[in-house]
Write an enzyme that holds these catalytic residues in place. Structure first.
Site, PDB file in Angstrom:
ATOM      1  N   ASP A   1      -1.147   4.731  24.327  1.00  0.00           N
ATOM      2  CA  ASP A   1      -2.032   5.288  23.307  1.00  0.00           C
ATOM      3  C   ASP A   1      -3.199   5.987  23.977  1.00  0.00           C
ATOM      4  O   ASP A   1      -3.464   5.791  25.175  1.00  0.00           O
ATOM      5  CB  ASP A   1      -2.525   4.202  22.345  1.00  0.00           C
ATOM      6  CG  ASP A   1      -3.273   3.082  23.073  1.00  0.00           C
ATOM      7  OD1 ASP A   1      -2.809   2.658  24.155  1.00  0.00           O
ATOM      8  OD2 ASP A   1      -4.319   2.626  22.573  1.00  0.00           O
TER       9      ASP A   1
ATOM     10  N   GLU B   1      -4.119  -0.200  23.262  1.00  0.00           N
ATOM     11  CA  GLU B   1      -5.171  -0.553  24.223  1.00  0.00           C
ATOM     12  C   GLU B   1      -6.515   0.043  23.842  1.00  0.00           C
ATOM     13  O   GLU B   1      -7.553  -0.628  23.936  1.00  0.00           O
ATOM     14  CB  GLU B   1      -4.764  -0.083  25.621  1.00  0.00           C
ATOM     15  CG  GLU B   1      -5.642  -0.623  26.746  1.00  0.00           C
ATOM     16  CD  GLU B   1      -6.850   0.245  27.063  1.00  0.00           C
ATOM     17  OE1 GLU B   1      -7.753  -0.215  27.777  1.00  0.00           O
ATOM     18  OE2 GLU B   1      -6.898   1.398  26.569  1.00  0.00           O
TER      19      GLU B   1
END
Length: 511
Positions: A111, A176
Site C-alpha cells: 500500500d 501498513e
C-alpha cells in the site's frame, strides 16, 4: 568513496549478469505495480478494490515462481463514519522447506500514501517515469521497489535453474500506511505455524543515510504521544467581556508546553534521561565512519543551522537520545483574521521519541504526575488539566552480531565494494519490534533506498541503480547467509536459531 570490489565469479557472476541483462524487465514490472493506486490511507471503496487488486497481482507473481501462497482474509474494517470497508488480504507465501537450510522471511507492504499530481508532483505519481536514472512514482521506494527487488533475486535463481540456497517466506500486507490493521493479531496466530520454521526476518522499509553508500539498520526509536487538556468550560469566551477576570486555558497550556523542553532541546522532565541505555565507546566509534555530510544535510533540509556542529553529536541526538516535539494546539483560534476569542477548552499535543531502555509506563508517570501536574499546581489556576498518553510504542534494537547481519555485511561488501554504514532510525517502525517480541526471531532492517528518495513526499523515487543493485544484494545475501550457517567446523561455525555451533564474532566481522 567506494573501493573496487573484486569481480564476481562462478554462480554470483551468472546471477549479476542475468540481473543486468533483464533490468528493463524488472523496471517494467515496477511500472505495472506503481500504476495501481493502492492507497490505504483514504477510506474509499474504490481504493480498497485497487488494494485487493495489488495483492492479487503480487500473489500471482509469487505463484509463478513456484511459491505456495495463502491469502489471509481479514474481513471488514468499521470506520468512524459508520461505513464498513473490506480489508485487503495479507499474503503468506513459502518457497522451499528444506530442513537443512536456514529459512528467511521477508516482510513488505504494497500500500502507499495518497498522491495527486497537483500536490506538487512534476509527473503523474502513478506512472513510473525515469529521469536521469531516477524512477519517479508513488510506492517506488516505499515499498514496492524493495519488495520487487527481493522477488527479482528469487526469480533470477529460478531463471538460471539454480537451487535457492535458503528457504524463503514472504509476509506482504496492504495496510501498513494506515497502521497495519490486524497484522499484529495475525503474527500472534501464526507464531507457531507460519513462523515456527523461520530463522530470520528481513525488513526493507527504510532508507540509507547517504545518497550512495549502503547501510544496515539495527535500531529505531519508540514513541509516546501525549494530549494535555486545559478546560475552563466547553464554550469560548469574548475577550472584552471576560478578559482579565479568569484564568485563560491557552495561557495555562502555553506555560505547560513551554516547561517541557528548553531552547537547546534538552528535555526538562525530571529523571527522563535516567533510563537511557549508556552510549559505549565502541558505539561512539561506529558513528565516526558513517557517511554524512552535514552541509549537504543542512541544505537539503532547508534549515539555517543545526544545534550540533559534528556528525557524531547530530546522529546521537537523532538516534540515541530521547527527543520531545510539540505538535500543535487543538481548539485555539488559528485561522486568518482577528477574532477576539478566549478558547474555553484547548488540547496540547506533544510526543517523546524513546530510546533503549526507556519504559513506557515510567515515562507516562514522569510526564504526568512528576512534571505537568506539579507545574500546573504552581500556577494556582482554577482551570482543570487532564493528561493522557494516547500512543505508546517501544524502541527496537537488534544484535548486529546476529548471523544475518554478518551475512548482509558481506553481501554489501561484495556488491558495492564498501563496508555499510551501521545506522539507526530516529523514527518509529513498530513492525520490527512486533516481529521480534512475538516470534522471538532475529529481525534485520536492510534498506535499499537512498536518503533523498522522498518516501511519503511529492516526487518519491528510487534510483534505477539502487533497485537493480539491490536485487543483486538480496541474491548475494541468500548465498552469504547459507555459507555462514554452514561453514565447516574448522572455519568458524555460526549458529542460527535452534543450532548449537561455536562461533567467533570478531574474526567473522574482519573476514
Amino acid at each position: 568513496m567506494f573501493s573496487s570490489s573484486p569481480p564476481p565469479s562462478g554462480l554470483l557472476e551468472k546471477l549479476f549478469q542475468y540481473i543486468d541483462l533483464h533490468q528493463d524487465e524488472f523496471v517494467q514490472t515496477l511500472t505495472e505495480w506503481v500504476a495501481i493506486e493502492s492507497d490505504s490511507v483514504q477510506p474509499m471503496p474504490h481504493l480498497r478494490q485497487k488494494l485487493s487488486r495489488m495483492m492479487v497481482l503480487a500473489a500471482d507473481k509469487l505463484q509463478h515462481l513456484g511459491a505456495g501462497v495463502d491469502f489471509v482474509d481479514l474481513g471488514f474494517q468499521q470506520m468512524p463514519d459508520g461505513q464498513s470497508l473490506p480489508l485487503p488480504p495479507i499474503i503468506l507465501a513459502e518457497l522451499g522447506n528444506d530442513p537443512n537450510k536456514p529459512t528467511v522471511c521477508f516482510y513488505g507492504h504494497l500500500d502507499v500514501q495518497p498522491a495527486q499530481k497537483d500536490d506538487g508532483w512534476f509527473t503523474d505519481p502513478y506512472t513510473l517515469t525515469e529521469v536521469d536514472g531516477k524512477l519517479y512514482g508513488r510506492g517506488a521506494t516505499d515499498n514496492k521497489g524493495p519488495v520487487l527487488a527481493w522477488i527479482n533475486a528469487v526469480s533470477t535463481f529460478r531463471a538460471l535453474e539454480q537451487d535457492l540456497p535458503v528457504n524463503i517466506k514472504f509476509i506482504l500486507e496492504g495496510m501498513e500506511e494506515a497502521g497495519s490493521v490486524a497484522l499484529e493479531e495475525l503474527i500472534k496466530r501464526e507464531r507457531d505455524r507460519f513462523f515456527s520454521s523461520v530463522d530470520y526476518i528481513v525488513i526493507s522499509d527504510n532508507l540509507w543515510i547517504s545518497q550512495r553508500k549502503p547501510a544496515l539498520t539495527y535500531g529505531t526509536r519508540g514513541n509516546s504521544y501525549f494530549l494535555v487538556e486545559v478546560k475552563c468550560r466547553d464554550q469560548d469566551f469574548h475577550s472584552g467581556t471576560f478578559g482579565g477576570i479568569l484564568n485563560e486555558p491557552v495561557a495555562d497550556l502555553v506555560a505547560l508546553l513551554g516547561s517541557l523542553v528548553d531552547s537547546s532541546v534538552h528535555i526538562l522532565i525530571p529523571e527522563i534521561y535516567d533510563q537511557m541505555a549508556p552510549i559505549t565507546e565502541e558505539e561512539k566509534k561506529m558513528y565516526e565512519t558513517i557517511d554524512v555530510n552535514l552541509e549537504e544535510y543542512k541544505n537539503s533540509s532547508q534549515v539555517e543551522k543545526f544545534l550540533f556542529d559534528t556528525k557524531e553529536e547530530l546522529l546521537m541526538h537523532l538516534w540515541r537520545y530521547p527527543s520531545l516535539s510539540i505538535h500543535g494546539i487543538e481548539g485555539a483560534f488559528d485561522e486568518p483574521g482577528t477574532k477576539t476569542v478566549i478558547p474555553g477548552r484547548v488540547i496540547g499535543k506533544f510526543s517523546i521519541r524513546l530510546v533503549p531502555h526507556m519504559n513506557l509506563s515510567v515515562v507516562e508517570k514522569q510526564v504526568t504526575s512528576q512534571h505537568l501536574e506539579a507545574v500546573f499546581s504552581k500556577r494556582n489556576s482554577f482551570n482543570k488539566m487532564t493528561v493522557s498518553m494516547v500512543l505508546g510504542l517501544h524502541p527496537w534494537v537488534a544484535n548486529i552480531n546476529d548471523t544475518q547481519y554478518l551475512a548482509a555485511k558481506r553481501a554489501i561488501r561484495t556488491v558495492f565494494g564498501v563496508e555499510p554504514d551501521m545506522i539507526q532510525d530516529g523514527s518509529t517502525i513498530p513492525i520490527a519490534k512486533i516481529f521480534q517480541d512475538i516470534t522471538q526471531k532475529s529481525v534485520m532492517m536492510l534498506p535499499l533506498g537512498a536518503v533523498d528518495d522522498g518516501e511519503h513526499s511529492q516526487n518519491e523515487k528510487i534510483n534505477r541503480w539502487n533497485y537493480i543493485e539491490g536485487s543483486k544484494l538480496f541474491a548475494t545475501f541468500f548465498l552469504e547467509l547459507s555459507k555462514l550457517v554452514f561453514l565447516p567446523t574448522d572455519r568458524l561455525l555460526l549458529p542460527y536459531p535452534g543450532k548449537s555451533w561455536s562461533w567467533d564474532i570478531q574474526r567473522l566481522w574482519s573476514q
